[in-house]
Enzyme design. Sequence first.
Site, PDB file in Angstrom:
ATOM      1  N   SER A 134       0.837  -1.208   0.000  1.00 50.40           N
ATOM      2  CA  SER A 134       0.000   0.000   0.000  1.00 50.40           C
ATOM      3  C   SER A 134       0.867   1.252   0.000  1.00 50.40           C
ATOM      4  O   SER A 134       2.065   1.198   0.285  1.00 50.40           O
ATOM      5  CB  SER A 134      -0.904  -0.006   1.237  1.00 50.40           C
ATOM      6  OG  SER A 134      -1.538  -1.263   1.360  1.00 50.40           O
TER       7      SER A 134
HETATM    8  C1  LIG Z   1      -2.923  -4.283   0.142  1.00 50.46           C
HETATM    9  S1  LIG Z   1      -2.138  -5.830   0.299  1.00 50.46           S
HETATM   10  C2  LIG Z   1      -1.371  -5.788   1.882  1.00 50.46           C
HETATM   11  C3  LIG Z   1      -0.231  -4.830   2.068  1.00 50.46           C
HETATM   12  C4  LIG Z   1       0.621  -5.238   3.237  1.00 50.46           C
HETATM   13  N1  LIG Z   1      -0.013  -4.944   4.502  1.00 50.46           N
HETATM   14  C5  LIG Z   1       2.007  -4.659   3.139  1.00 50.46           C
HETATM   15  O1  LIG Z   1       2.463  -4.049   4.080  1.00 50.46           O
HETATM   16  O2  LIG Z   1       2.632  -4.850   2.067  1.00 50.46           O
HETATM   17  C6  LIG Z   1      -3.487  -6.941   0.677  1.00 50.46           C
HETATM   18  C7  LIG Z   1      -3.031  -8.367   0.885  1.00 50.46           C
HETATM   19  O3  LIG Z   1      -4.112  -9.124   1.422  1.00 50.46           O
HETATM   20  C8  LIG Z   1      -3.978 -10.445   0.950  1.00 50.46           C
HETATM   21  N2  LIG Z   1      -5.243 -11.145   1.186  1.00 50.46           N
HETATM   22  C9  LIG Z   1      -6.406 -11.053   0.500  1.00 50.46           C
HETATM   23  N3  LIG Z   1      -7.342 -11.845   1.060  1.00 50.46           N
HETATM   24  C10 LIG Z   1      -6.760 -12.434   2.140  1.00 50.46           C
HETATM   25  C11 LIG Z   1      -7.221 -13.354   3.121  1.00 50.46           C
HETATM   26  N4  LIG Z   1      -8.474 -13.829   3.131  1.00 50.46           N
HETATM   27  N5  LIG Z   1      -6.342 -13.751   4.073  1.00 50.46           N
HETATM   28  C12 LIG Z   1      -5.072 -13.299   4.094  1.00 50.46           C
HETATM   29  N6  LIG Z   1      -4.584 -12.436   3.179  1.00 50.46           N
HETATM   30  C13 LIG Z   1      -5.420 -11.993   2.216  1.00 50.46           C
HETATM   31  C14 LIG Z   1      -3.581 -10.235  -0.503  1.00 50.46           C
HETATM   32  O4  LIG Z   1      -3.040 -11.414  -1.070  1.00 50.46           O
HETATM   33  C15 LIG Z   1      -2.587  -9.087  -0.384  1.00 50.46           C
HETATM   34  O5  LIG Z   1      -1.285  -9.560  -0.221  1.00 50.46           O
END
Ligand SMILES: C[S@@+](CC[C@H](N)C(=O)[O-])C[C@H]1O[C@@H](n2cnc3c(N)ncnc32)[C@H](O)[C@@H]1O
Length: 232
Positions: free
Chosen positions: A78
């Site tokens: 993000s």
């Molecule tokens: C915006 S990114 C996260 C950014 C992260 N916090 C960082 O610091 O880089 C959202 C993440 O949520 C993950 N995601 C989506 N659904 C999920 C779930 N049900 N459980 C765990 N992770 C999930 C995606 O694969 C993605 O890597």
Amino acid sequence: MQGWIVPPPKEPSKSKDEFKKEREEKVKWLIRHGYIRSSPIKEAMLKVQREDFIPEQYRDYSYLEVPLPLPGEEATISCPHSYPLFYEHLGLDRSHKFLEVGLGSGYGAALASEVVGPDGLVVSIEIDPLTFNFAKKNLEKAGYRDIILVRGDGGFGYPEKAPYDRICITAACNMIPPPLIDQLTTGGKLIAPIKEYGIQNLVLFEKGEEFLRRTVICEVLYVSLRGGFATG
Ligand SMILES: C[S@@+](CC[C@H](N)C(=O)[O-])C[C@H]1O[C@@H](n2cnc3c(N)ncnc32)[C@H](O)[C@@H]1O
């Protein structure tokens, strides 16, 4: 709200000193714009080297206000401002037990680990195996060995270490997965992008004895939550 334009991939060319200068400038900007308000979050943003959590071909853009692609399906790191935006509203602080759903690059987990300190705990869950491995390597290289990394569906939380003082969901959902509410302490806070009225709002939830208080913070744009609680 518009989508994001990802800058073109390129060979990395910036030095550690250039990144350090950009990081310090970014922190000043985040303070000036009211995103950083507390000292633990300021210190964490100064300490954690965001460039170490970004794929090589996008590394030079580390401190730009854009989300950047990560290995995996639809995963992104993000924008820099979104971390203090989430963590200041959550009131993340020393000694908290913190759960992150959506590990992504590992950057948010590293920041949280700095904020909660040695008496706190960070657990982070990632559903995508490629993204999970990328984050795991980043965190190991950066020396964060105390964070509990879980490969799986974060919608079900991680009951083994519950209850949590603070929970952060970094993917957009239509509703908060009920297991996460169950795993939040009474008096605890959870923050998440919620899909409503055709947009996404960042919403803060505070858990009382018998109710969940809801406060809308601002409009945001996040990738959708996957897994058992995914909804369109
Ligand atoms: C915006 S990114 C996260 C950014 C992260 N916090 C960082 O610091 O880089 C959202 C993440 O949520 C993950 N995601 C989506 N659904 C999920 C779930 N049900 N459980 C765990 N992770 C999930 C995606 O694969 C993605 O890597």
